[in-house]
Design a protein around this motif. Sequence first.
Motif, mmCIF file in Angstrom:
data_model
loop_
_atom_site.group_PDB
_atom_site.id
_atom_site.type_symbol
_atom_site.label_atom_id
_atom_site.label_comp_id
_atom_site.label_asym_id
_atom_site.label_seq_id
_atom_site.Cartn_x
_atom_site.Cartn_y
_atom_site.Cartn_z
ATOM 1 N N LEU A 113 18.092 2.400 45.301
ATOM 2 C CA LEU A 113 16.555 2.039 45.285
ATOM 3 C C LEU A 113 15.712 3.173 44.780
ATOM 4 C CD1 LEU A 113 16.736 0.112 48.638
ATOM 5 C CD2 LEU A 113 16.428 -1.053 46.319
ATOM 6 N N ALA A 114 16.395 4.359 44.840
ATOM 7 C CA ALA A 114 15.635 5.412 44.353
ATOM 8 C C ALA A 114 16.650 6.366 43.603
ATOM 9 C CB ALA A 114 14.978 6.159 45.589
ATOM 10 N N SER A 115 16.080 7.393 42.836
ATOM 11 C CA SER A 115 16.768 8.341 42.474
ATOM 12 C C SER A 115 17.632 9.331 43.534
ATOM 13 C CB SER A 115 16.074 9.312 41.421
ATOM 14 O OG SER A 115 16.602 10.555 41.385
ATOM 15 N N PRO A 116 18.925 9.188 43.192
ATOM 16 C CA PRO A 116 19.455 10.009 44.428
ATOM 17 C C PRO A 116 19.105 11.469 44.666
ATOM 18 C CG PRO A 116 21.321 8.791 43.114
ATOM 19 C CD PRO A 116 19.965 8.607 42.415
ATOM 20 N N ALA A 117 18.593 12.084 43.470
ATOM 21 C CA ALA A 117 17.909 13.440 43.514
ATOM 22 C C ALA A 117 16.745 13.307 44.513
ATOM 23 C CB ALA A 117 17.727 13.928 41.967
ATOM 24 N N GLY A 168 10.231 0.371 41.352
ATOM 25 C CA GLY A 168 10.135 1.706 41.631
ATOM 26 C C GLY A 168 9.500 2.204 42.864
ATOM 27 N N SER A 169 9.234 1.326 43.902
ATOM 28 C CA SER A 169 8.185 1.480 44.936
ATOM 29 C C SER A 169 9.036 2.482 45.902
ATOM 30 C CB SER A 169 7.845 0.379 45.749
ATOM 31 O OG SER A 169 8.896 -0.516 46.070
ATOM 32 N N VAL A 170 10.349 2.355 46.182
ATOM 33 C CA VAL A 170 10.986 3.018 46.957
ATOM 34 C C VAL A 170 11.305 4.474 46.460
ATOM 35 C CG1 VAL A 170 13.260 3.375 48.239
ATOM 36 C CG2 VAL A 170 12.430 1.220 47.977
ATOM 37 N N ASN A 171 11.271 4.531 45.150
ATOM 38 C CA ASN A 171 11.666 6.014 44.294
ATOM 39 C C ASN A 171 10.031 6.637 44.645
ATOM 40 O OD1 ASN A 171 13.342 7.615 42.669
ATOM 41 N ND2 ASN A 171 11.476 7.830 41.455
#
Length: 196
Positions: A113-117, A168-171
């Motif tokens: 849901l978001a970039s792991p980084a 991309g809201s979670v990111n």
Amino acid sequence: MLNRLRDSLQPTMEKLGAGFAATGLSANFWTGLGLAVAFAAGAAYASPSLGVNAYAAAVIGGILLLVSGFFDVIDGAVARVTKQASKKGAFLDSSFDKIAEVTIFAGIAIGSLASPAWALVALGLSLLVSYTRARAESLGVELKGIGIGERAERLLIVAIVGMLPFAGSVNWAMIIVSAVAGITLIQRIVATAKKL
């Protein structure tokens, strides 16, 4: 920031605490229930890896995260009303809070849901914020209310921003949490250094 709001809601929290205490269930029960709901939120956030719609996962995860936060407030209210606040309860509450945070951010990363980084940066900075408070308090420096983003604020950002209906809201929630936690970390280091 939410500490001011919490203080103004104290009479309401006492009534809620009395209501939940009337069930006969201990504050530690509500702490454990909050953790269980956080696990469910983490699973919801991770569910896109199993084919669940990403937006549905973010909404379900966000709602469960808010419910978990509610129980995190209730446990303290019940402890105060029943006059059963204890060092054991405080330890369990703090430990379960950290376990819940790791579960939430891991679920978000697993579910892509978001970039792991960004999820890793947000988690790392969040844990460092908690660590600085624990370490400062072990040295006799009180840090409650110091900083723009304590745990409650950070998780509200994750839940609410993550449920917004755009890609991309979670990111973006991870980026905002990282910024807020980073600023809070600096504020706490500076505040502690001044008092030592």
